[in-house]
Design a protein around this motif. Structure first.
Motif, PDB file in Angstrom:
ATOM      1  N   GLU A   1       0.884  -1.169   0.000  1.00  0.00           N
ATOM      2  CA  GLU A   1       0.000   0.000   0.000  1.00  0.00           C
ATOM      3  C   GLU A   1       0.919   1.216   0.000  1.00  0.00           C
ATOM      4  O   GLU A   1       1.296   1.744   1.035  1.00  0.00           O
ATOM      5  CB  GLU A   1      -0.885  -0.010   1.255  1.00  0.00           C
ATOM      6  N   ALA A   2       1.336   1.619  -1.196  1.00  0.00           N
ATOM      7  CA  ALA A   2       2.395   2.619  -1.316  1.00  0.00           C
ATOM      8  C   ALA A   2       2.081   3.581  -2.454  1.00  0.00           C
ATOM      9  O   ALA A   2       1.261   3.301  -3.330  1.00  0.00           O
ATOM     10  CB  ALA A   2       3.747   1.939  -1.571  1.00  0.00           C
ATOM     11  N   GLY A   3       2.750   4.735  -2.415  1.00  0.00           N
ATOM     12  CA  GLY A   3       2.538   5.687  -3.485  1.00  0.00           C
ATOM     13  C   GLY A   3       3.098   7.052  -3.186  1.00  0.00           C
ATOM     14  O   GLY A   3       4.080   7.207  -2.457  1.00  0.00           O
ATOM     15  N   LEU A   4       2.444   8.032  -3.763  1.00  0.00           N
ATOM     16  CA  LEU A   4       2.856   9.426  -3.659  1.00  0.00           C
ATOM     17  C   LEU A   4       1.751  10.232  -2.992  1.00  0.00           C
ATOM     18  O   LEU A   4       0.591  10.181  -3.417  1.00  0.00           O
ATOM     19  CB  LEU A   4       3.128   9.993  -5.063  1.00  0.00           C
ATOM     20  N   PHE A   5       2.118  10.958  -1.934  1.00  0.00           N
ATOM     21  CA  PHE A   5       1.195  11.942  -1.366  1.00  0.00           C
ATOM     22  C   PHE A   5       1.562  13.272  -2.007  1.00  0.00           C
ATOM     23  O   PHE A   5       2.530  13.916  -1.647  1.00  0.00           O
ATOM     24  CB  PHE A   5       1.298  11.988   0.156  1.00  0.00           C
ATOM     25  N   PHE A   6       0.771  13.628  -2.996  1.00  0.00           N
ATOM     26  CA  PHE A   6       1.044  14.775  -3.863  1.00  0.00           C
ATOM     27  C   PHE A   6       0.532  16.049  -3.199  1.00  0.00           C
ATOM     28  O   PHE A   6      -0.639  16.136  -2.807  1.00  0.00           O
ATOM     29  CB  PHE A   6       0.343  14.541  -5.202  1.00  0.00           C
ATOM     30  N   LEU A   7       1.407  17.028  -3.056  1.00  0.00           N
ATOM     31  CA  LEU A   7       1.051  18.332  -2.512  1.00  0.00           C
ATOM     32  C   LEU A   7       1.470  19.391  -3.525  1.00  0.00           C
ATOM     33  O   LEU A   7       2.637  19.441  -3.917  1.00  0.00           O
ATOM     34  CB  LEU A   7       1.750  18.579  -1.178  1.00  0.00           C
ATOM     35  N   ALA A   8       0.535  20.224  -3.964  1.00  0.00           N
ATOM     36  CA  ALA A   8       0.844  21.242  -4.963  1.00  0.00           C
ATOM     37  C   ALA A   8       0.264  22.578  -4.528  1.00  0.00           C
ATOM     38  O   ALA A   8      -0.930  22.690  -4.218  1.00  0.00           O
ATOM     39  CB  ALA A   8       0.273  20.849  -6.322  1.00  0.00           C
ATOM     40  N   TYR A   9       1.125  23.591  -4.510  1.00  0.00           N
ATOM     41  CA  TYR A   9       0.712  24.953  -4.173  1.00  0.00           C
ATOM     42  C   TYR A   9       0.645  25.789  -5.441  1.00  0.00           C
ATOM     43  O   TYR A   9       1.484  25.669  -6.330  1.00  0.00           O
ATOM     44  CB  TYR A   9       1.701  25.573  -3.189  1.00  0.00           C
ATOM     45  N   GLN A  10      -0.371  26.655  -5.506  1.00  0.00           N
ATOM     46  CA  GLN A  10      -0.574  27.467  -6.695  1.00  0.00           C
ATOM     47  C   GLN A  10      -1.371  28.722  -6.361  1.00  0.00           C
ATOM     48  O   GLN A  10      -2.018  28.807  -5.333  1.00  0.00           O
ATOM     49  CB  GLN A  10      -1.303  26.669  -7.765  1.00  0.00           C
ATOM     50  N   ARG A  11      -1.330  29.652  -7.292  1.00  0.00           N
ATOM     51  CA  ARG A  11      -2.016  30.929  -7.111  1.00  0.00           C
ATOM     52  C   ARG A  11      -3.521  30.809  -7.320  1.00  0.00           C
ATOM     53  O   ARG A  11      -4.298  31.560  -6.726  1.00  0.00           O
ATOM     54  CB  ARG A  11      -1.414  31.940  -8.107  1.00  0.00           C
ATOM     55  N   ASP A  12      -3.941  29.882  -8.180  1.00  0.00           N
ATOM     56  CA  ASP A  12      -5.363  29.705  -8.475  1.00  0.00           C
ATOM     57  C   ASP A  12      -5.573  28.265  -8.948  1.00  0.00           C
ATOM     58  O   ASP A  12      -5.020  27.865  -9.980  1.00  0.00           O
ATOM     59  CB  ASP A  12      -5.818  30.695  -9.545  1.00  0.00           C
ATOM     60  N   VAL A  13      -6.362  27.499  -8.204  1.00  0.00           N
ATOM     61  CA  VAL A  13      -6.593  26.089  -8.538  1.00  0.00           C
ATOM     62  C   VAL A  13      -7.237  25.950  -9.916  1.00  0.00           C
ATOM     63  O   VAL A  13      -6.961  25.000 -10.657  1.00  0.00           O
ATOM     64  CB  VAL A  13      -7.482  25.429  -7.463  1.00  0.00           C
ATOM     65  N   ARG A  14      -8.089  26.908 -10.279  1.00  0.00           N
ATOM     66  CA  ARG A  14      -8.789  26.848 -11.561  1.00  0.00           C
ATOM     67  C   ARG A  14      -7.842  27.000 -12.738  1.00  0.00           C
ATOM     68  O   ARG A  14      -8.142  26.544 -13.850  1.00  0.00           O
ATOM     69  CB  ARG A  14      -9.861  27.944 -11.621  1.00  0.00           C
TER      70      ARG A  14
END
Length: 419
Positions: free
Chosen positions: A356-369
C-alpha cells in the motif's frame, strides 16, 4: 526539543483544571535555538544542526521553505458551532505552533506542573532538536458553510471535479481545515500534529491523516533531485524557494486575485493534496525501456529523451505523445506551473500481499482553476502513467498568509472583524 519549565503558581492552577482546557504560555523560557533570519528559509548551519525555521513572515513556512525529509499531514472536521471557541482554538494552535517550531514544549511542558492534571505537552519530542519543523494551516471549502463565512469564500477555492480514473475514498477526502507538519525527524512532525489535535479536542476532530517520507520534490536550487517510488527523479524544474519572481507569478495570491470580502487571502496560496496509489508490483515487472518511455526521461541521469543531462531543456516532440513529462510540461499547458512538495508513503500491505504505497502529492498554486484542474484533466485523459497509478484521496485548501508577529494568529485575516 527543549523542555520549558513553568513558573509558580501554575497558570493551570490559576484558571482551574476541571475541564478548563489547555493554558498556553506566550513567553516562557526555553533553550536557545538556531533561528534563520531569511524569511521562511533556513540557513545551512541551522539545517545541519537540526535548527529552527522562522515561524513568522508574510507567507506561511512550509511552502517555499526547503523541503524537509518527513511529513505528517492531517485534515480536520469542525465539531463546534461556537465561533468564539473556534477562534480561540486557532489562537491556541498558533501559540503552540510558534513554540514547537522554535524547539520548545507546548505551554508549561510535559512535566513539573500540577500532578492532578494532564501536562500541556505530550513529551515525546523532549530532547529532540527543532528539526526544521514547519506547520502550515489551510481552510477547506466546507469550512465556509460554518460560522457565517459563506461570503468570504474565495472564488478560486473551488471543489475539485471528478477526474477520469479517480477512485476516491471518502474517508481520505476533504476536510474543513488541514495542518501540514514537515520536519527532518518524523517524531517531531508527529508530535506537532498530536499536540494540535489534543488542543483542538471537542472543537475539531481528525478526519484523515497521512505520514510521508522521502520528499519527492525539492524547493532548493542545485540540490539533488529526489526520486519517487518508481525510481525516477521527480520535480526537476520545480519552483525554488529563492525564485521570488516565479513564486509571485505562480504561487502567491496577489491583490488583483481577490475582491471584496475575500481579500483576506492576499499573500496566501492554494493547496491541492492527492493521495496517489502506485501499483508497485506491476511497475516492477515493466521493462526499463517502457518505464523510460512512460516518463520521457532516462532512469539513471534523469535526462529528457535525446538529451545528456537532467537539466537540459527537453525536446518534447522527441517523447511519445502520452509521456508524462511531455503532457505535464508548461510548454504543453499554456505555461501552467505549480509548486510541488510531495512525499512518498508506504502504509503496510493491502491484504493481498501488495504494498500500500505511493505518492502523497502536494501542490501549491495561485489559483486552482488555472493550475491543478486543467493540468490534471490533461494528465488524467492521456498520461501513460495512469496504467500504474490511481488517485484514491483528494482535498483542496485555501492557505492564508503568514503570521506576521507575536501578536498575530492563524486565520486572523479571515476571522477578525478588525482585519
Amino acid at each position: 526539543m527543549t523542555e520549558n519549565q513553568g513558573s509558580t503558581p501554575s497558570r493551570r492552577a490559576l484558571i482551574g483544571w476541571g475541564g478548563a482546557g489547555l493554558a498556553l504560555g506566550a513567553a516562557a523560557a526555553g533553550g536557545a535555538v538556531a533561528m534563520t533570519k531569511a524569511g521562511n528559509d533556513v540557513d545551512p548551519v541551522a539545517a545541519e544542526t537540526g535548527g529552527a525555521v522562522e515561524f513568522h513572515g508574510a507567507h506561511q513556512a512550509g511552502i517555499a521553505t526547503p523541503v524537509q525529509d518527513r511529513l505528517h499531514f492531517a485534515a480536520f472536521d469542525v465539531k463546534t458551532e461556537d465561533r468564539a471557541a473556534f477562534v480561540q482554538m486557532l489562537k491556541d494552535w498558533t501559540e503552540a505552533a510558534r513554540r514547537m517550531t522554535a524547539g520548545k514544549a507546548v505551554g508549561e511542558g510535559a512535566y513539573g506542573g500540577l500532578a492532578e492534571a494532564p501536562p500541556d505537552d505530550t513529551g515525546e519530542a523532549l530532547g529532540l532538536k527543532p528539526s526544521r519543523l514547519t506547520l502550515t494551516i489551510g481552510f477547506g471549502p466546507s469550512l465556509f458553510d460554518k460560522f457565517g463565512l459563506g461570503d468570504r469564500r474565495p472564488e478560486a477555492l473551488v471543489d475539485l471535479p471528478k477526474f477520469p480514473g479517480d477512485n476516491l475514498d471518502k474517508s481520505r477526502t476533504g476536510g474543513d481545515l488541514c495542518i501540514q507538519a514537515c520536519a527532518d525527524d518524523p517524531q517531531v512532525a508527529v508530535h506537532a500534529i498530536r499536540n494540535l489535535a489534543r488542543i483542538g479536542f471537542g472543537k475539531v476532530a481528525v478526519r484523515w491523516s497521512q505520514l510521508g517520507f522521502g520528499k519527492t520534490s525539492s524547493t532548493t536550487p542545485h540540490a539533488q533531485t529526489p526520486r519517487n517510488l518508481f525510481g525516477f527523479k521527480d520535480g526537476t524544474r520545480n519552483i525554488a524557494g529563492t525564485e521570488t519572481d516565479r513564486l509571485k507569478k505562480f504561487v502567491w495570491v496577489g491583490d488583483g486575485d481577490v475582491n471584496g470580502r475575500s481579500d483576506w487571502m492576499t499573500g496566501g496560496s492554494y493547496l491541492v493534496a492527492r493521495r496517489i496509489r502506485m501499483n508497485i508490483e506491476t511497475w516492477d515487472r515493466t521493462p526499463l525501456q517502457e518505464q523510460e518511455d512512460i516518463f520521457g526521461r532516462d532512469k539513471g541521469e534523469g535526462a529528457p529523451v535525446g538529451k545528456a543531462k537532467e537539466h537540459d531543456a527537453p525536446f518534447l516532440k522527441a517523447m511519445k505523445p502520452d509521456a508524462h513529462v511531455r503532457l505535464a510540461h508548461p510548454d504543453s499547458n499554456d505555461g501552467i506551473t505549480i509548486l510541488r512538495r510531495g512525499y512518498s508513503f508506504t502504509d503496510g500491505t493491502d491484504g493481498l500481499g501488495r504494498l500500500e504505497a505511493g505518492l502523497f502529492f502536494l501542490a501549491y498554486q495561485r489559483d486552482v482553476r488555472k493550475g491543478f484542474i486543467p493540468l490534471q484533466r490533461r494528465l488524467a485523459a492521456h498520461d501513460a502513467l495512469n496504467e500504474y497509478i490511481q488517485h484514491v484521496g483528494s482535498a483542496v485548501f485555501a492557505i492564508p498568509p503568514g503570521v506576521r508577529d507575536s501578536g498575530d494568529w492563524w486565520g486572523r485575516t479571515l476571522f477578525s472583524k478588525e482585519a
